[in-house]
Design an enzyme around this catalytic site. Structure first.
Site, PDB file in Angstrom:
ATOM      1  N   HIS A  43       0.867  -1.184   0.000  1.00 29.47           N
ATOM      2  CA  HIS A  43       0.000   0.000   0.000  1.00 29.47           C
ATOM      3  C   HIS A  43       0.902   1.231   0.000  1.00 29.47           C
ATOM      4  O   HIS A  43       1.279   1.735   1.058  1.00 29.47           O
ATOM      5  CB  HIS A  43      -0.900  -0.013   1.232  1.00 29.47           C
ATOM      6  CG  HIS A  43      -1.950   1.044   1.226  1.00 29.47           C
ATOM      7  ND1 HIS A  43      -3.197   0.852   1.796  1.00 29.47           N
ATOM      8  CD2 HIS A  43      -1.966   2.300   0.738  1.00 29.47           C
ATOM      9  CE1 HIS A  43      -3.922   1.965   1.651  1.00 29.47           C
ATOM     10  NE2 HIS A  43      -3.182   2.856   1.022  1.00 29.47           N
ATOM     11  N   ARG A  45       1.446   4.658   0.241  1.00 27.74           N
ATOM     12  CA  ARG A  45       0.755   5.892   0.588  1.00 27.74           C
ATOM     13  C   ARG A  45       1.567   7.112   0.135  1.00 27.74           C
ATOM     14  O   ARG A  45       2.791   7.045  -0.009  1.00 27.74           O
ATOM     15  CB  ARG A  45       0.495   5.941   2.093  1.00 27.74           C
ATOM     16  CG  ARG A  45      -0.614   4.981   2.524  1.00 27.74           C
ATOM     17  CD  ARG A  45      -0.962   5.167   3.995  1.00 27.74           C
ATOM     18  NE  ARG A  45      -2.233   4.535   4.313  1.00 27.74           N
ATOM     19  CZ  ARG A  45      -2.377   3.270   4.712  1.00 27.74           C
ATOM     20  NH1 ARG A  45      -1.310   2.505   4.820  1.00 27.74           N
ATOM     21  NH2 ARG A  45      -3.579   2.777   4.978  1.00 27.74           N
ATOM     22  N   HIS A  50       5.777   3.926   4.735  1.00 26.39           N
ATOM     23  CA  HIS A  50       6.261   2.533   4.694  1.00 26.39           C
ATOM     24  C   HIS A  50       6.710   2.220   3.266  1.00 26.39           C
ATOM     25  O   HIS A  50       7.857   2.466   2.921  1.00 26.39           O
ATOM     26  CB  HIS A  50       5.246   1.537   5.265  1.00 26.39           C
ATOM     27  CG  HIS A  50       3.811   1.813   4.951  1.00 26.39           C
ATOM     28  ND1 HIS A  50       3.289   1.745   3.671  1.00 26.39           N
ATOM     29  CD2 HIS A  50       2.769   2.148   5.764  1.00 26.39           C
ATOM     30  CE1 HIS A  50       1.995   2.002   3.712  1.00 26.39           C
ATOM     31  NE2 HIS A  50       1.640   2.272   4.952  1.00 26.39           N
ATOM     32  N   GLU A  70      -2.535  -1.729  -3.377  1.00 26.99           N
ATOM     33  CA  GLU A  70      -3.755  -1.138  -2.852  1.00 26.99           C
ATOM     34  C   GLU A  70      -3.520   0.326  -2.517  1.00 26.99           C
ATOM     35  O   GLU A  70      -2.401   0.754  -2.234  1.00 26.99           O
ATOM     36  CB  GLU A  70      -4.259  -1.898  -1.622  1.00 26.99           C
ATOM     37  CG  GLU A  70      -3.308  -1.935  -0.447  1.00 26.99           C
ATOM     38  CD  GLU A  70      -3.864  -2.727   0.725  1.00 26.99           C
ATOM     39  OE1 GLU A  70      -4.688  -3.632   0.498  1.00 26.99           O
ATOM     40  OE2 GLU A  70      -3.465  -2.438   1.860  1.00 26.99           O
ATOM     41  N   HIS A 190      -7.782  -7.124   6.958  1.00 30.61           N
ATOM     42  CA  HIS A 190      -7.673  -6.172   8.055  1.00 30.61           C
ATOM     43  C   HIS A 190      -7.883  -6.876   9.394  1.00 30.61           C
ATOM     44  O   HIS A 190      -8.974  -7.356   9.704  1.00 30.61           O
ATOM     45  CB  HIS A 190      -8.647  -4.995   7.937  1.00 30.61           C
ATOM     46  CG  HIS A 190      -8.139  -3.779   8.690  1.00 30.61           C
ATOM     47  ND1 HIS A 190      -7.297  -2.855   8.123  1.00 30.61           N
ATOM     48  CD2 HIS A 190      -8.313  -3.375   9.967  1.00 30.61           C
ATOM     49  CE1 HIS A 190      -6.988  -1.927   9.005  1.00 30.61           C
ATOM     50  NE2 HIS A 190      -7.598  -2.222  10.139  1.00 30.61           N
ATOM     51  N   ASP A 191      -6.809  -6.939  10.159  1.00 34.81           N
ATOM     52  CA  ASP A 191      -6.787  -7.528  11.500  1.00 34.81           C
ATOM     53  C   ASP A 191      -7.062  -9.032  11.522  1.00 34.81           C
ATOM     54  O   ASP A 191      -7.426  -9.587  12.572  1.00 34.81           O
ATOM     55  CB  ASP A 191      -7.754  -6.807  12.445  1.00 34.81           C
ATOM     56  CG  ASP A 191      -7.210  -5.465  12.896  1.00 34.81           C
ATOM     57  OD1 ASP A 191      -6.047  -5.151  12.565  1.00 34.81           O
ATOM     58  OD2 ASP A 191      -7.947  -4.713  13.571  1.00 34.81           O
ATOM     59  N   GLY A 213      -0.957  -8.672   6.954  1.00 29.22           N
ATOM     60  CA  GLY A 213       0.349  -8.055   7.136  1.00 29.22           C
ATOM     61  C   GLY A 213       0.744  -7.916   8.582  1.00 29.22           C
ATOM     62  O   GLY A 213       1.642  -8.599   9.064  1.00 29.22           O
ATOM     63  N   HIS A 214       0.057  -7.042   9.311  1.00 30.89           N
ATOM     64  CA  HIS A 214       0.484  -6.686  10.667  1.00 30.89           C
ATOM     65  C   HIS A 214       0.620  -7.905  11.584  1.00 30.89           C
ATOM     66  O   HIS A 214       1.669  -8.104  12.206  1.00 30.89           O
ATOM     67  CB  HIS A 214      -0.501  -5.685  11.273  1.00 30.89           C
ATOM     68  CG  HIS A 214      -0.099  -5.195  12.626  1.00 30.89           C
ATOM     69  ND1 HIS A 214       0.848  -4.213  12.823  1.00 30.89           N
ATOM     70  CD2 HIS A 214      -0.509  -5.571  13.867  1.00 30.89           C
ATOM     71  CE1 HIS A 214       1.005  -3.999  14.119  1.00 30.89           C
ATOM     72  NE2 HIS A 214       0.194  -4.806  14.771  1.00 30.89           N
TER      73      HIS A 214
END
Length: 239
Positions: A43, A45, A50, A70, A190-191, A213-214
């Site tokens: 991603h 940004r 990052h 994304e 997401h999460d 990812g995280h």
């Protein structure tokens, strides 16, 4: 089969904390694929906190699985997609300063905008996915704007999983079924974690892809990157 796409944003965050090239995002992407990942997600940004613009150009030639870029579909994003030709472009409604993606598209209010963007991306030969919540009307309008897939925004599922997992997953199951009826492919992200991934896959067995990812990078601090990827693949395969 549900594909595991590893989001390597956090690898770039760690690198950027000190500058230089350690850890090297290109080498990590290669390793993720070697360890079994079936896609790489980034991603980029605008503030490059990052993944940087240069990272996109460095990664595009070396990703041999599915490359997923994304981001918010401004001109900068469209230029990156056009020049690097990922397998998939995932559109997210992030304002520039947001910490992380925290909402899906309102496909009703943004119908004309998304339809035009998606038409442009398809003209580039790139598969499209729209980051979205579970409201049935929004799913229906996602089909109307012409996207190939949706990516279900799973933070509400993850947040409520420990309290009541059946209740947490219910709207996602309904949304996925409606999307399938409309001929849309279904991604999720997401999460998602080792705690909640398998149950989601059990309830939505026709998921095309999950982007993680995280949590995966956090797990890699304890288990190692190869072991972590294999653990996530096992959750998907055993569901």
């Amino acid at each position: 089969m549900t594909r595991l796409s590893v989001n390597i944003n956090k690898i770039a965050t760690l690198r950027n904390a000190r500058g230089g090239k350690n850890p090297n995002v290109v080498n990590v992407a290669k390793d993720c694929e070697r360890f079994g990942a079936e896609g790489i997600t980034i991603h980029p940004r605008p503030d490059e906190r990052h993944i940087t613009t240069q990272d996109v150009y460095d990664l595009a030639p070396i990703v041999t699985t599915e490359f997923n870029i994304e981001g918010y579909p401004d001109q900068r994003f469209l230029d990156l997609v056009k020049k690097n030709k990922p397998a998939q472009a995932t559109l997210v409604p992030d304002p520039p300063g947001v910490l992380t993606s925290n909402a899906g598209w309102d496909t009703v209010q943004n119908h004309d905008f998304l339809k035009e963007i998606i038409s442009e991306l398809k003209g580039m030969g790139v598969r499209t996915s729209v980051f979205i919540g579970t409201e049935p009307k929004l799913i229906e309008y996602a089909a109307k704007v012409g996207t190939d897939r949706i990516e279900l925004y799973t933070e509400p599922y993850a947040a409520n999983y420990a309290k009541d997992r059946d209740d947490a997953v219910a709207p996602f199951v309904l949304a996925a079924k409606r999307a399938k009826e409309l001929g849309l492919g279904i991604n999720a992200g997401h999460d998602l974690s080792l705690e909640n991934l398998k149950f989601l896959k059990e309830k939505i067995p026709f998921l095309d892809e999950v982007s993680i990812g995280h949590a995966l990078v956090c797990d890699a601090l304890y288990f190692g990157l190869e072991n972590s990827i294999q653990l996530y693949l096992r959750e998907l395969r055993e569901a």
